[in-house]
Design an enzyme around this catalytic site. Structure first.
Site, mmCIF file in Angstrom:
data_model
loop_
_atom_site.group_PDB
_atom_site.id
_atom_site.type_symbol
_atom_site.label_atom_id
_atom_site.label_comp_id
_atom_site.label_asym_id
_atom_site.label_seq_id
_atom_site.Cartn_x
_atom_site.Cartn_y
_atom_site.Cartn_z
ATOM 1 N N ASP A 12 42.454 91.460 33.054
ATOM 2 C CA ASP A 12 41.813 90.152 32.977
ATOM 3 C C ASP A 12 41.474 89.885 31.503
ATOM 4 O O ASP A 12 41.478 90.816 30.679
ATOM 5 C CB ASP A 12 40.532 90.197 33.825
ATOM 6 C CG ASP A 12 39.658 88.984 33.621
ATOM 7 O OD1 ASP A 12 40.176 87.854 33.748
ATOM 8 O OD2 ASP A 12 38.445 89.149 33.314
ATOM 9 N N ASP A 14 38.823 86.939 29.974
ATOM 10 C CA ASP A 14 37.423 86.618 29.662
ATOM 11 C C ASP A 14 36.452 87.636 30.259
ATOM 12 O O ASP A 14 36.469 87.897 31.467
ATOM 13 C CB ASP A 14 37.066 85.216 30.186
ATOM 14 C CG ASP A 14 37.824 84.128 29.426
ATOM 15 O OD1 ASP A 14 38.526 84.453 28.447
ATOM 16 O OD2 ASP A 14 37.709 82.953 29.817
HETATM 17 MG MG LIG Z 1 36.792 87.746 33.637
#
Ligand SMILES: [Mg+2]
Length: 286
Positions: A12, A14
Site C-alpha cells: 500500500d 499512503d
Molecule cells: Mg494506507
C-alpha cells in the site's frame, strides 16, 4: 539444490510506504535499495489512480506491475510482461488488465441515484478540479491526477438520514455495484478489491516465474483483502503508534512492525530480506 522462487512484495502507499502526513518515503530508502539488490518484485497497490501512481513508479525506478484504484486494474510494463498476459490490452508503455467496472457504467447508476433519491448528490464528475483541490486539500495538479479515475466514482450526499442511505444501498445493489464510505465521500465501484487484484496478478507471475512467495504490507482496512491473500502479511503501525485494530482482527496472523509508516516498512522489509538471504544460504550449503 536451492528451490528458485520469485519474491513479490505488494505494498500500500499512503500511511505504509509513504508517510501519512508528508507522503515522504525517505525512511524506506535502505529497504528499497535492498529490494533492488535482491531482485524482488515491488508491486505498488493503492486506491490512487494510474495518473497519480505513474510518477512514483518512475521515481522509484520500478519495472514492475502496479495495482490502481483499490484493485480496479493492473498495469504491467509492456516490454517485460505482455507475453505473459495475452488477455491484457495494450495501454501506452503498459498492458492493462481491467478488474473493475468502467466509470461510464458507474455514471449510469449515479444518474439513477440522483433521480430516485430526494437529496442533492454531487459527484466528482460534477466538480471542477479547483473545487476538488479545495475540498481535499490538494494542489491543482494533484487534484487533476486524482480526478483521472477509471473505475471509481466518488460522490457526496447532502443527508445522513439512514432511510435515504439504505435506499441508496438498495439501488446500488440493483446495478450489481458496491459502495464504500471513505470519510468525505462515498465511492461507487464494481466488485473489485485489492485482494482480487493480488490473486489475479499472482496467477500471471506464476506463469512467468514459476514459484513465487508473496508478501503484503498495508496499514488500513482496504488493505485487509490484500493481506489475507499473501503468504506473509505485514501490518504497519499508524501515526497513533498502534496498528489498525480492524485489520488485526481480519488478518490475525499478520506480522506487526515496531515502527510507524515508512519507518516500520523499512524495518520489516530489511528483516524479511535478511531472512530470505539466510534461507538461501542454508539451502545452498546442503
Ligand atoms: Mg494506507
Amino acid at each position: 539444490m536451492a528451490r528458485e522462487r520469485q519474491l513479490v512484495i505488494y505494498t500500500d502507499l499512503d500511511g505504509t510506504l509513504l508517510d501519512a502526513e508528508t507522503y515522504a518515503y525517505e525512511a524506506a530508502r535502505p529497504a528499497l535499495e535492498a529490494i533492488r539488490r535482491h531482485r524482488a518484485l515491488l508491486v505498488l497497490c493503492s486506491s490512487k489512480t494510474r495518473a497519480e501512481m505513474e510518477p512514483l513508479v518512475s521515481a522509484l525506478g520500478l519495472r514492475a506491475p502496479f495495482i490502481v484504484e483499490n484493485g480496479g486494474a493492473i498495469y504491467l510494463p509492456r516490454e517485460e510482461f505482455a507475453a505473459w498476459v495475452p488477455e491484457a490490452e495494450p495501454y501506452g508503455v503498459w498492458v492493462r488488465l481491467v478488474l473493475g467496472v468502467p466509470r461510464a457504467r458507474l455514471r449510469v447508476c449515479l444518474a439513477d441515484l440522483k433521480r430516485r433519491l430526494p437529496v442533492p448528490i454531487v459527484s466528482w464528475s460534477d466538480l471542477a478540479p479547483e473545487a476538488i483541490a479545495e475540498e481535499c486539500g490538494l494542489s491543482l495538479e494533484a487534484a487533476q491526477r486524482a480526478m483521472q479515475r477509471e473505475f471509481d466514482e466518488p460522490f457526496r450526499v447532502a443527508s445522513d438520514d439512514p432511510e435515504v442511505l439504505s435506499r441508496m444501498a438498495v439501488i446500488v445493489a440493483e446495478y450489481g455495484l458496491r459502495l464504500t464510505c471513505g470519510g468525505r465521500y462515498f465511492h461507487l465501484m464494481g466488485a473489485s478489491d485489492k485482494g482480487r487484484a493480488v490473486r489475479a496478478l499472482a496467477d500471471i507471475l506464476r506463469r512467468q516465474f514459476g514459484a513465487i512467495f508473496t508478501v503484503g504490507i498495508g496499514d488500513s482496512e482496504n488493505d485487509a483483502p490484500m493481506l489475507a491473500e499473501v503468504d506473509l502479511p505485514i501490518l504497519v503501525r499508524r501515526p497513533s503508534g498502534e496498528p489498525d485494530p480492524r485489520v488485526r482482527h481480519l488478518v490475525p496472523h499478520a506480522r506487526i512492525t515496531s515502527g510507524i509508516g515508512p519507518i516500520g516498512w523499512n524495518e520489516a522489509v530489511l528483516g524479511l530480506l535478511a531472512e530470505e538471504q539466510g534461507n538461501d544460504g542454508a539451502i545452498s550449503r546442503t
